[in-house]
Design a protein around this motif. Structure first.
Motif, PDB file in Angstrom:
ATOM      1  N   CYS A  50      -8.573  -2.986  -6.478  1.00 16.14           N
ATOM      2  CA  CYS A  50      -7.563  -2.569  -5.249  1.00 16.14           C
ATOM      3  C   CYS A  50      -8.760  -2.837  -4.113  1.00 16.14           C
ATOM      4  O   CYS A  50      -9.027  -2.039  -3.321  1.00 16.14           O
ATOM      5  CB  CYS A  50      -7.535  -1.116  -5.446  1.00 16.14           C
ATOM      6  SG  CYS A  50      -6.357  -0.532  -6.574  1.00 16.14           S
TER       7      CYS A  50
ATOM      8  N   PRO B 150      -1.979  -0.393  -4.594  1.00 17.02           N
ATOM      9  CA  PRO B 150      -1.040  -1.446  -5.254  1.00 17.02           C
ATOM     10  C   PRO B 150       0.489  -1.010  -5.020  1.00 17.02           C
ATOM     11  O   PRO B 150       1.545  -1.900  -5.393  1.00 17.02           O
ATOM     12  CB  PRO B 150      -1.332  -1.054  -7.017  1.00 17.02           C
ATOM     13  CG  PRO B 150      -2.018   0.177  -6.830  1.00 17.02           C
ATOM     14  CD  PRO B 150      -2.798   0.289  -5.692  1.00 17.02           C
ATOM     15  N   SER B 151       0.758   0.183  -4.617  1.00 22.13           N
ATOM     16  CA  SER B 151       2.132   0.660  -4.236  1.00 22.13           C
ATOM     17  C   SER B 151       2.090   1.583  -2.972  1.00 22.13           C
ATOM     18  O   SER B 151       1.088   2.424  -3.029  1.00 22.13           O
ATOM     19  CB  SER B 151       2.892   1.354  -5.470  1.00 22.13           C
ATOM     20  OG  SER B 151       2.009   2.551  -5.758  1.00 22.13           O
ATOM     21  N   PRO B 152       3.054   1.597  -2.359  1.00 19.83           N
ATOM     22  CA  PRO B 152       3.061   2.665  -0.983  1.00 19.83           C
ATOM     23  C   PRO B 152       3.421   3.812  -1.441  1.00 19.83           C
ATOM     24  O   PRO B 152       4.414   4.103  -0.781  1.00 19.83           O
ATOM     25  CB  PRO B 152       3.862   1.491  -0.029  1.00 19.83           C
ATOM     26  CG  PRO B 152       4.937   0.949  -1.050  1.00 19.83           C
ATOM     27  CD  PRO B 152       4.132   0.622  -2.340  1.00 19.83           C
TER      28      PRO B 152
ATOM     29  N   TRP C 265      -3.426   0.109   2.664  1.00 13.02           N
ATOM     30  CA  TRP C 265      -3.289  -1.654   2.797  1.00 13.02           C
ATOM     31  C   TRP C 265      -3.727  -2.415   1.524  1.00 13.02           C
ATOM     32  O   TRP C 265      -3.329  -3.337   1.465  1.00 13.02           O
ATOM     33  CB  TRP C 265      -3.865  -2.069   3.994  1.00 13.02           C
ATOM     34  CG  TRP C 265      -3.642  -1.002   5.366  1.00 13.02           C
ATOM     35  CD1 TRP C 265      -4.593  -0.085   5.778  1.00 13.02           C
ATOM     36  CD2 TRP C 265      -2.475  -1.010   6.128  1.00 13.02           C
ATOM     37  NE1 TRP C 265      -3.845   0.607   6.695  1.00 13.02           N
ATOM     38  CE2 TRP C 265      -2.536  -0.059   6.707  1.00 13.02           C
ATOM     39  CE3 TRP C 265      -1.195  -1.885   6.124  1.00 13.02           C
ATOM     40  CZ2 TRP C 265      -1.817   0.272   7.879  1.00 13.02           C
ATOM     41  CZ3 TRP C 265      -0.311  -1.627   7.090  1.00 13.02           C
ATOM     42  CH2 TRP C 265      -0.469  -0.479   7.971  1.00 13.02           C
TER      43      TRP C 265
ATOM     44  N   THR D 212       2.513   3.422   7.076  1.00 13.37           N
ATOM     45  CA  THR D 212       2.457   2.021   7.089  1.00 13.37           C
ATOM     46  C   THR D 212       3.846   1.263   7.738  1.00 13.37           C
ATOM     47  O   THR D 212       3.702  -0.036   8.032  1.00 13.37           O
ATOM     48  CB  THR D 212       2.444   1.598   5.550  1.00 13.37           C
ATOM     49  OG1 THR D 212       3.830   1.973   4.649  1.00 13.37           O
ATOM     50  CG2 THR D 212       1.358   1.918   4.760  1.00 13.37           C
TER      51      THR D 212
ATOM     52  N   ARG E 293      -2.499  -6.512   1.429  1.00  9.62           N
ATOM     53  CA  ARG E 293      -0.999  -6.724   1.187  1.00  9.62           C
ATOM     54  C   ARG E 293      -0.793  -7.993   2.195  1.00  9.62           C
ATOM     55  O   ARG E 293      -1.533  -8.043   3.300  1.00  9.62           O
ATOM     56  CB  ARG E 293      -0.159  -5.690   1.880  1.00  9.62           C
ATOM     57  CG  ARG E 293      -0.086  -4.389   0.637  1.00  9.62           C
ATOM     58  CD  ARG E 293       1.140  -3.742   0.907  1.00  9.62           C
ATOM     59  NE  ARG E 293       1.822  -3.724   2.078  1.00  9.62           N
ATOM     60  CZ  ARG E 293       1.606  -2.741   3.211  1.00  9.62           C
ATOM     61  NH1 ARG E 293       0.956  -1.759   2.970  1.00  9.62           N
ATOM     62  NH2 ARG E 293       2.284  -2.894   4.189  1.00  9.62           N
ATOM     63  N   ARG E 294       0.266  -8.747   1.882  1.00  9.66           N
ATOM     64  CA  ARG E 294       0.367 -10.000   2.571  1.00  9.66           C
ATOM     65  C   ARG E 294       1.480  -9.702   3.782  1.00  9.66           C
ATOM     66  O   ARG E 294       1.534 -10.588   4.779  1.00  9.66           O
ATOM     67  CB  ARG E 294       1.026 -11.227   1.714  1.00  9.66           C
ATOM     68  CG  ARG E 294       0.279 -11.567   0.654  1.00  9.66           C
ATOM     69  CD  ARG E 294      -1.194 -12.056   0.963  1.00  9.66           C
ATOM     70  NE  ARG E 294      -1.790 -12.644  -0.059  1.00  9.66           N
ATOM     71  CZ  ARG E 294      -3.139 -13.022   0.071  1.00  9.66           C
ATOM     72  NH1 ARG E 294      -3.788 -12.820   1.225  1.00  9.66           N
ATOM     73  NH2 ARG E 294      -3.896 -13.503  -1.041  1.00  9.66           N
ATOM     74  N   ASP E 295       2.138  -8.412   3.683  1.00 10.62           N
ATOM     75  CA  ASP E 295       3.132  -8.329   4.670  1.00 10.62           C
ATOM     76  C   ASP E 295       2.646  -7.546   5.919  1.00 10.62           C
ATOM     77  O   ASP E 295       3.342  -6.806   6.625  1.00 10.62           O
ATOM     78  CB  ASP E 295       4.188  -7.703   4.072  1.00 10.62           C
ATOM     79  CG  ASP E 295       3.782  -6.356   3.451  1.00 10.62           C
ATOM     80  OD1 ASP E 295       2.773  -6.018   3.214  1.00 10.62           O
ATOM     81  OD2 ASP E 295       5.181  -5.785   3.113  1.00 10.62           O
ATOM     82  N   ILE E 296       1.225  -7.268   5.959  1.00  8.27           N
ATOM     83  CA  ILE E 296       0.731  -6.378   7.122  1.00  8.27           C
ATOM     84  C   ILE E 296       1.032  -6.850   8.436  1.00  8.27           C
ATOM     85  O   ILE E 296       0.776  -7.908   9.033  1.00  8.27           O
ATOM     86  CB  ILE E 296      -0.747  -6.190   7.056  1.00  8.27           C
ATOM     87  CG1 ILE E 296      -1.144  -5.615   5.556  1.00  8.27           C
ATOM     88  CG2 ILE E 296      -1.337  -5.354   7.786  1.00  8.27           C
ATOM     89  CD1 ILE E 296      -2.606  -5.426   5.136  1.00  8.27           C
TER      90      ILE E 296
END
Length: 253
Positions: free
Chosen positions: A119, A93-95, A90, A38, A123-126
């Motif tokens: 799920c 819930p957790s990377p 993506w 990621t 995510r907002r930070d992609i």
């Protein structure tokens, strides 16, 4: 061993934890891989990611079902779990490995019992560029693997799970999972090559989706057995010859 019904009855967090404790080696591998894919990495890491996601899906598919008459077939469940596996990092819930397993368990609960899936939100930070590269690279890797690996090609065409391949080859599911990662041993390649050739013939001659159906169908020509039964009984060479003859229209004429 935990059953599929137990995963449906528990909350998602508990179900995911139980599965993670069942496949700790797969989770540990994904723990190492997911943060790297990621944030940008090479294709070696992506290839390993594809293998271990597939192994997790296989493990979920292989869980016992107490009321199997009310559930989709294992082949259907496996294919739906593997559907769009590129999206998992993506929406997890957790990377890490637990996040991937949680997303797969969530999908299992939706596929088998129609439970609301949690799920699904990205995510907002992609990063758009990284995401697009990842999607393209995974698609290319899966295509390359299908063409390059006789075992994967046969599994794709015939909708075979690791557990089904294990039955055909007389080994454990764990052994097949290792073959998918590092390749089968030389002494197994003869039979795997014939299985792949059988799947190639059926794929070329039949319409999409039918090879898996035909391979599982019992036939009078096979003494009331299916193609998979013959392969499991080490009659794969004869089966390949029989299939080739059945499509030899010049011979029939």
């Amino acid at each position: 061993m935990v059953s599929t019904e137990e995963l449906l009855e528990a909350d998602l967090a508990t179900a995911s934890r139980v599965v993670s404790e069942t496949i700790p080696d797969i989770v540990a591998a994904l723990d190492q891989l997911v943060p790297r894919i990621t944030s940008g990495t090479d294709r070696t890491i992506l290839r390993r990611y594809v293998v271990f996601v597939d192994a997790a899906a296989q493990a979920l598919t292989a869980l016992p079902v107490r009321r199997s008459e009310h559930s989709p077939s294992s082949a259907v469940v496996y294919r739906l779990l593997r559907r769009d596996n590129v999206e998992l990092p993506w929406v997890a819930p957790s990377p890490d490995g637990l996040g991937i397993v949680t997303a797969l368990v969530d999908r299992l609960r939706g596929v088998v019992a129609g439970l609301p899936q949690q799920c699904v939100q990205a995510r907002r930070d992609i990063d758009d560029d990284q995401f697009n590269w990842f999607m393209k690279a995974i698609a290319e890797i899966e295509y390359e693997q299908e063409l390059a690996s006789p075992l994967r090609r046969a599994m794709t065409t015939l909708d075979l799970s690791s557990a089904e391949v294990a039955d055909l080859m007389g080994v454990t599911r764990q052994a097949v999972d290792k073959w998918l990662l590092s390749g089968p041993p030389a002494e197994r390649m003869g039979k795997i090559g014939v299985i792949a050739e059988i799947s190639d013939v059926l794929r070329y001659r039949l319409r999409a989706g039918m090879p898996a159906v035909v391979a599982r169908r019992e036939a009078d020509a096979y003494g009331g057995r299916s193609m998979l039964d013959l392969i499991a009984g080490d009659e794969h060479e004869w089966l390949l010859q029989s299939i080739n003859e059945s499509f030899d229209f010049a011979r029939v004429a």
